[in-house]
Design a protein around this motif. Sequence first.
Motif, PDB file in Angstrom:
ATOM      1  N   THR A 186       0.859  -1.186   0.000  1.00  0.00           N
ATOM      2  CA  THR A 186       0.000   0.000   0.000  1.00  0.00           C
ATOM      3  C   THR A 186       0.892   1.231   0.000  1.00  0.00           C
ATOM      4  O   THR A 186       1.751   1.389   0.863  1.00  0.00           O
ATOM      5  N   VAL A 187       0.695   2.084  -1.003  1.00  0.00           N
ATOM      6  CA  VAL A 187       1.472   3.311  -1.125  1.00  0.00           C
ATOM      7  C   VAL A 187       0.606   4.460  -0.625  1.00  0.00           C
ATOM      8  O   VAL A 187      -0.561   4.569  -0.997  1.00  0.00           O
ATOM      9  N   ASP A 188       1.156   5.299   0.219  1.00  0.00           N
ATOM     10  CA  ASP A 188       0.425   6.428   0.800  1.00  0.00           C
ATOM     11  C   ASP A 188      -0.013   7.398  -0.295  1.00  0.00           C
ATOM     12  O   ASP A 188       0.816   8.034  -0.943  1.00  0.00           O
TER      13      ASP A 188
ATOM     14  N   ARG B 223       2.435  -7.241   2.286  1.00  0.00           N
ATOM     15  CA  ARG B 223       2.872  -8.615   2.524  1.00  0.00           C
ATOM     16  C   ARG B 223       3.272  -9.242   1.205  1.00  0.00           C
ATOM     17  O   ARG B 223       2.810  -8.828   0.154  1.00  0.00           O
ATOM     18  N   TRP B 224       4.109 -10.260   1.289  1.00  0.00           N
ATOM     19  CA  TRP B 224       4.371 -11.105   0.135  1.00  0.00           C
ATOM     20  C   TRP B 224       4.077 -12.527   0.546  1.00  0.00           C
ATOM     21  O   TRP B 224       4.080 -12.861   1.726  1.00  0.00           O
ATOM     22  N   ARG B 225       3.787 -13.367  -0.443  1.00  0.00           N
ATOM     23  CA  ARG B 225       3.508 -14.777  -0.152  1.00  0.00           C
ATOM     24  C   ARG B 225       3.776 -15.636  -1.388  1.00  0.00           C
ATOM     25  O   ARG B 225       3.717 -15.160  -2.514  1.00  0.00           O
ATOM     26  N   ILE B 226       4.048 -16.882  -1.123  1.00  0.00           N
ATOM     27  CA  ILE B 226       4.211 -17.889  -2.162  1.00  0.00           C
ATOM     28  C   ILE B 226       3.070 -18.889  -2.001  1.00  0.00           C
ATOM     29  O   ILE B 226       2.828 -19.391  -0.899  1.00  0.00           O
ATOM     30  N   THR B 227       2.364 -19.160  -3.087  1.00  0.00           N
ATOM     31  CA  THR B 227       1.302 -20.164  -3.078  1.00  0.00           C
ATOM     32  C   THR B 227       1.552 -21.130  -4.229  1.00  0.00           C
ATOM     33  O   THR B 227       2.332 -20.844  -5.148  1.00  0.00           O
ATOM     34  N   ALA B 228       0.902 -22.262  -4.163  1.00  0.00           N
ATOM     35  CA  ALA B 228       0.981 -23.215  -5.263  1.00  0.00           C
ATOM     36  C   ALA B 228       0.196 -22.645  -6.436  1.00  0.00           C
ATOM     37  O   ALA B 228      -0.708 -21.825  -6.261  1.00  0.00           O
TER      38      ALA B 228
END
Length: 65
Positions: A8-10, A56-61
Amino acid sequence: MKFTLEVTVDDGQPAEAAARELGRVLRYWGGNLHHYALRPGDGSAVYDSAHREVGRWRITADGEG
């Protein structure tokens, strides 16, 4: 695998300042990439230069949201 990064950028910042901060976030995260196995389930908070959580960052299948 699928990599997702949300930041999120202000909106209150001038575009130039927002771009500079986003660039810093991406450089910091990229510089720490070697610390992660990058397997589904991995992820972490992303912080700005004031150490506030901005995403956040995330890795999913493949196929997962």
